[in-house]
Design a protein around this motif. Structure first.
Motif: not given
Length: 179
Positions: A57-75
């Protein structure tokens, strides 16, 4: 010479220590939202499917083109179903809704000192009663900016507000209820 090498090593160690303190995002807690029923015309059945090509649900893109992803706790299918339970009734006749989650994403851009979030929700609803069908897409967008790293509680609250708004649009559409 030794002094400059030691200060360089200390600087590298401090950088590694500080970057290690930033933990990846936890699963977002998005609960059912309160949706009013101003039309007071119940729906017999509501089914929700997730058509997105990804589970996060959540995608964080850093300045150096790295990304982190987080799902929702409940679908999200459960969150939307639970949010709309007050619209359903077993005595509603044949009216049924099929809701497809076409897009649900919080896209975060994380800079050195600031962030920008773009929340997007697109739900497609198909209402059926007998041989009649009505279909429409409902969209919502929300942007926010801040300093530092976004607080997960703020991210969750903003997404929940946007979801409430989109579900209110669905609930308030007389064409979906009077089919």
């Amino acid at each position: 010479m030794i002094r400059s090498v030691l200060s360089a090593i200390a600087l590298i160690a401090a950088t590694i220590l500080v970057s290690g303190c930033q933990s990846p995002p936890q699963p977002l807690i998005i609960g059912a939202v309160q949706v009013n029923d101003p039309l007071n015309q119940p729906v017999a059945q509501i089914s929700v499917t997730d058509q997105r090509p990804h589970a996060y649900l959540y995608r964080i893109t850093h300045a150096e083109d790295k990304a982190e992803f987080a799902p929702p706790q409940q679908p999200l299918t459960e969150v939307i179903s639970n949010s709309l339970t007050n619209l359903t009734s077993s005595q509603a006749g044949e009216l049924s809704w099929q809701i497809s989650i076409d897009e649900a994403l919080i896209d975060g851009q994380l800079g050195a000192f600031n962030y920008e979030l773009q929340h997007t929700i697109v739900l497609r609803v198909e209402a059926q009663r007998g041989n009649r069908t009505y279909s429409n897409s409902y969209r919502g967008r929300l942007q926010s900016k801040g300093v530092g790293r976004p607080d997960e509680a703020v991210v969750e609250r903003e997404f929940s507000q946007l979801l409430r708004s989109v579900l209110a649009d669905i609930s308030n559409d007389p064409k979906l209820r009077n089919l």
